[in-house]
Design a protein around this motif. Sequence first.
Motif, PDB file in Angstrom:
ATOM      1  N   LEU A 364       0.827  -1.121   0.012  1.00 61.29           N
ATOM      2  CA  LEU A 364      -0.023  -0.170   0.036  1.00 61.29           C
ATOM      3  C   LEU A 364       0.768   1.159  -0.023  1.00 61.29           C
ATOM      4  O   LEU A 364       0.528   2.133  -0.638  1.00 61.29           O
ATOM      5  CB  LEU A 364      -0.982   0.077   1.157  1.00 61.29           C
ATOM      6  CG  LEU A 364      -2.327  -0.814   1.128  1.00 61.29           C
ATOM      7  CD1 LEU A 364      -2.992  -0.650   2.335  1.00 61.29           C
ATOM      8  CD2 LEU A 364      -3.238   0.113  -0.027  1.00 61.29           C
ATOM      9  N   ARG A 365       1.903   1.159   0.808  1.00 63.35           N
ATOM     10  CA  ARG A 365       2.703   2.618   0.914  1.00 63.35           C
ATOM     11  C   ARG A 365       3.580   2.628  -0.436  1.00 63.35           C
ATOM     12  O   ARG A 365       3.809   3.952  -0.841  1.00 63.35           O
ATOM     13  CB  ARG A 365       3.728   2.404   1.918  1.00 63.35           C
ATOM     14  CG  ARG A 365       3.134   2.427   3.364  1.00 63.35           C
ATOM     15  CD  ARG A 365       3.941   1.996   4.505  1.00 63.35           C
ATOM     16  NE  ARG A 365       4.919   3.057   4.518  1.00 63.35           N
ATOM     17  CZ  ARG A 365       4.999   4.130   5.330  1.00 63.35           C
ATOM     18  NH1 ARG A 365       4.036   4.293   5.776  1.00 63.35           N
ATOM     19  NH2 ARG A 365       6.110   4.969   5.515  1.00 63.35           N
ATOM     20  N   ALA A 368       0.914   4.130  -2.629  1.00 64.42           N
ATOM     21  CA  ALA A 368       0.588   5.613  -2.297  1.00 64.42           C
ATOM     22  C   ALA A 368       1.710   6.552  -2.503  1.00 64.42           C
ATOM     23  O   ALA A 368       1.802   7.882  -2.517  1.00 64.42           O
ATOM     24  CB  ALA A 368       0.349   5.534  -0.724  1.00 64.42           C
ATOM     25  N   ARG A 386      -5.627  10.609  -5.013  1.00 69.51           N
ATOM     26  CA  ARG A 386      -5.558   9.517  -4.010  1.00 69.51           C
ATOM     27  C   ARG A 386      -5.225   9.978  -2.605  1.00 69.51           C
ATOM     28  O   ARG A 386      -4.299  10.919  -2.516  1.00 69.51           O
ATOM     29  CB  ARG A 386      -4.340   8.598  -4.434  1.00 69.51           C
ATOM     30  CG  ARG A 386      -3.159   8.856  -4.931  1.00 69.51           C
ATOM     31  CD  ARG A 386      -2.157   8.051  -5.215  1.00 69.51           C
ATOM     32  NE  ARG A 386      -0.908   8.418  -5.312  1.00 69.51           N
ATOM     33  CZ  ARG A 386      -0.234   8.972  -6.337  1.00 69.51           C
ATOM     34  NH1 ARG A 386      -0.955   9.131  -7.495  1.00 69.51           N
ATOM     35  NH2 ARG A 386       1.016   9.276  -6.115  1.00 69.51           N
ATOM     36  N   TYR A 388      -4.091   8.376   1.387  1.00 75.09           N
ATOM     37  CA  TYR A 388      -3.425   7.249   2.039  1.00 75.09           C
ATOM     38  C   TYR A 388      -3.909   7.473   3.450  1.00 75.09           C
ATOM     39  O   TYR A 388      -3.557   8.351   4.218  1.00 75.09           O
ATOM     40  CB  TYR A 388      -1.999   7.208   1.774  1.00 75.09           C
ATOM     41  CG  TYR A 388      -1.231   6.115   2.693  1.00 75.09           C
ATOM     42  CD1 TYR A 388      -1.646   4.754   2.439  1.00 75.09           C
ATOM     43  CD2 TYR A 388      -0.654   6.367   3.602  1.00 75.09           C
ATOM     44  CE1 TYR A 388      -1.132   3.703   3.123  1.00 75.09           C
ATOM     45  CE2 TYR A 388       0.080   5.504   4.331  1.00 75.09           C
ATOM     46  CZ  TYR A 388      -0.137   4.085   4.104  1.00 75.09           C
ATOM     47  OH  TYR A 388       0.400   3.174   5.043  1.00 75.09           O
ATOM     48  N   ASP A 390      -3.108   5.674   7.047  1.00 74.22           N
ATOM     49  CA  ASP A 390      -2.176   4.663   7.662  1.00 74.22           C
ATOM     50  C   ASP A 390      -2.945   3.925   8.864  1.00 74.22           C
ATOM     51  O   ASP A 390      -3.780   4.812   9.551  1.00 74.22           O
ATOM     52  CB  ASP A 390      -0.950   5.422   8.065  1.00 74.22           C
ATOM     53  CG  ASP A 390       0.092   4.225   8.576  1.00 74.22           C
ATOM     54  OD1 ASP A 390       0.017   4.151   9.672  1.00 74.22           O
ATOM     55  OD2 ASP A 390       0.982   3.998   7.651  1.00 74.22           O
ATOM     56  N   LEU A 462      -6.836   4.791  -0.536  1.00 75.47           N
ATOM     57  CA  LEU A 462      -5.647   3.551   0.209  1.00 75.47           C
ATOM     58  C   LEU A 462      -5.843   3.500   1.564  1.00 75.47           C
ATOM     59  O   LEU A 462      -5.364   4.537   2.291  1.00 75.47           O
ATOM     60  CB  LEU A 462      -4.400   4.072  -0.502  1.00 75.47           C
ATOM     61  CG  LEU A 462      -4.194   4.208  -2.001  1.00 75.47           C
ATOM     62  CD1 LEU A 462      -3.380   5.373  -2.357  1.00 75.47           C
ATOM     63  CD2 LEU A 462      -3.509   2.982  -2.343  1.00 75.47           C
ATOM     64  N   ASP A 464      -5.192   1.570   5.253  1.00 80.12           N
ATOM     65  CA  ASP A 464      -4.492   0.347   6.160  1.00 80.12           C
ATOM     66  C   ASP A 464      -5.178   0.133   7.293  1.00 80.12           C
ATOM     67  O   ASP A 464      -4.940   0.860   8.124  1.00 80.12           O
ATOM     68  CB  ASP A 464      -2.781   0.904   6.052  1.00 80.12           C
ATOM     69  CG  ASP A 464      -1.814  -0.305   6.568  1.00 80.12           C
ATOM     70  OD1 ASP A 464      -2.386  -1.607   6.505  1.00 80.12           O
ATOM     71  OD2 ASP A 464      -0.686  -0.180   6.642  1.00 80.12           O
TER      72      ASP A 464
END
Length: 525
Positions: A364-365, A368, A386, A388, A390, A462, A464
Amino acid sequence: MLYADRVARTFGSLDVLREVTFIVSEGERAGLVGPNGAGKSTLLRLIAGEDAPDTGSCGHRGGTLGYLKQEAGHDAERTLVDEMWQAFPEARAIDIELHEVAGRIERGDGDLDTLIDTQGRLFDEYDAMDGYRIDTRIGRVLDGLGFATTDRDKLCGAFSGGWQMRIALAKILVRRPDHMLLDEPTNHLDIAAKDWLADDLSKYKGVVLIVTHDAEFLDRVANRIVELRDGMVETYTGNYTQFQQQKAARLQQLDKAASRQDREIDRQERFIERFRAKASKATAVKSREKAVARIERIERPRKEAEVHFQLTSAGRTERDVLMLREIGHAYGDHVVLVDVNLHVEREQRVVLIGPNGSGKSTLLRIAAGMIDPTEGSVEWAERAKRQYYDQHQDEVLDRDNTVLEEVRSVAVNEPDVRLRTVLGQFLFKGDDVFKKISVLSGGERSRVALAKFLIQPTNVLLLDEPTNHLDRTTRRKLIEALEKYEGTIICASHDPGILDRVATRVYEVKDGSCREVVERRRELD
C-alpha cells in the motif's frame, strides 16, 4: 482484586469519572466497555497508579500487576528476547550472578567452598522462581503472537508500530502477573494471533480488566462486563452478548418505570391544578405538591451519539486506475515482495489480506508513493486523486494542536464553519474542537485522523487497517460509507465487515506474492 471506590476525575471543566465504584475479583475477566471518550483509558491509568483520582481510591490488592497501554514502551536497542527477559528482573539478576560465580570458580578467584555454596543457593533460588522454564514461556508467547523464530535476535526498534505493540503485550503475557490491565490488546493482531490470545486469556486464573471494542473477542474471553457511560458504571455478569441482552432488558424496564412515573406525576399535577383555588382542598394540594417535589425523577436512557459522515468521490478517473508491475521490495536482507503485479480498475474495491508482516502495508505504501519499491514500477491514472490512511494515522497527530488546528492543517483554504461542521459529524461539537490532541482518548484521536483524511477531495482511497481503534458505532458507519463510495478503494484489512460488505476483489499477500483468492464482482453503478 482490582477495585475503584467512589472514584472521580475531572479534566478542566469536564467530569470524566463520577463516583465510579466496582470490584473485579479473582478469576474474573472483565471487559470495560463504553463509547470513545468515556474515560476507559483514564480509569485504567488510575487503577495502575499512573495517575491519581481527584477523589476516591482505586488500584489492586495483593500480587503483581501488568499494564498494557495504547503506546508501546521498550528499549529500541534491545533484542526481542532481551526485552522479554526484562519482565523477569529477579531471575535475570540471579542469572547474571550465577555467571559471575561460575567465572570466579573457573578462575579460582576466592574461597572455593564458599563459592560452591553460593552457587548452590543461587541454583535453588532460580529453580524456585521457575527460571529454567522462562525461555520456554517466552517462546510459547512469541509463537502465539506470530513472531518468527528469526525475529528473536532482531532489535525492538526494527519492528513496525503494530509489532511493537505485540512486543508490549508479549512482555506482560510471559510475566503472567496476578492482575492484568489490557488497553485495546487486539488492535494490531491478525486473526491467528487474536484467536491465540483469546484462548490464552480464557485459561488465565488471575484478574483481568480489558478495554476493547471487539465484541467477538469479549464473547470468548469475558465473564463479566463493566460499562462506563456518562462518568458512571454498571456491571453485568456474562460475556458481551449476554451484557447486551441484560442491558436491553434493563433499559426496557427503566423506560416502563419512567412512563409509570410520568403518568403518576401527571395525575398528581392535574389534581393540584384542579383544586388549587379551593380552600377546602388546600391541605391536600399542599401535601401533593410536596410529594411531587420529593419524587426522584427516573432518567430515561439517552441514545448514544453517533458519528455521521459520507464519502464523496471527487470526479472520475480513467478506466485503468493503478498498474503495479513486477514490484519487489526488501528491508535489508529481508525480502517482503517479489514480482508483484496488480491491476486496479475504476470503482473496484480491492482488499488485501494476509498475516501481519506479509507485506500488505508495504504494498500500500508503495502504491501511495510513500516509499519507493526496490524493483518494478507504479503507474497511476492521470486523473487519480488519491489519499492514504495509515493504520497508525492517529499516532502522527500533533499533540500540541487543538482538534480544529489539526484538521485545518490539511484544509487550509476551508472556512472554519466547514471544518467545524465536519468535526461535528465526528462528535466534536462546541468547545470540543478546542481540546488539545494530547488529552484525547485513543478512539477520539482516531476520529480526528478520520476527519482529517475524509475532508480532502479524493477519488481513490488507500486504506491500511482503517477500522483499528474505532468503536463499534464508528466502525459500522465507516463500513457503510465505504459501501456507498463511488470511487476506487484499495484496502488492507482483517475486518470481516470490510471483506463481506465492501470488497469486490480480494488478494492474499503472502510469501512475497500477491494472488487473487476470491473474485467478488458486483454490479457497480
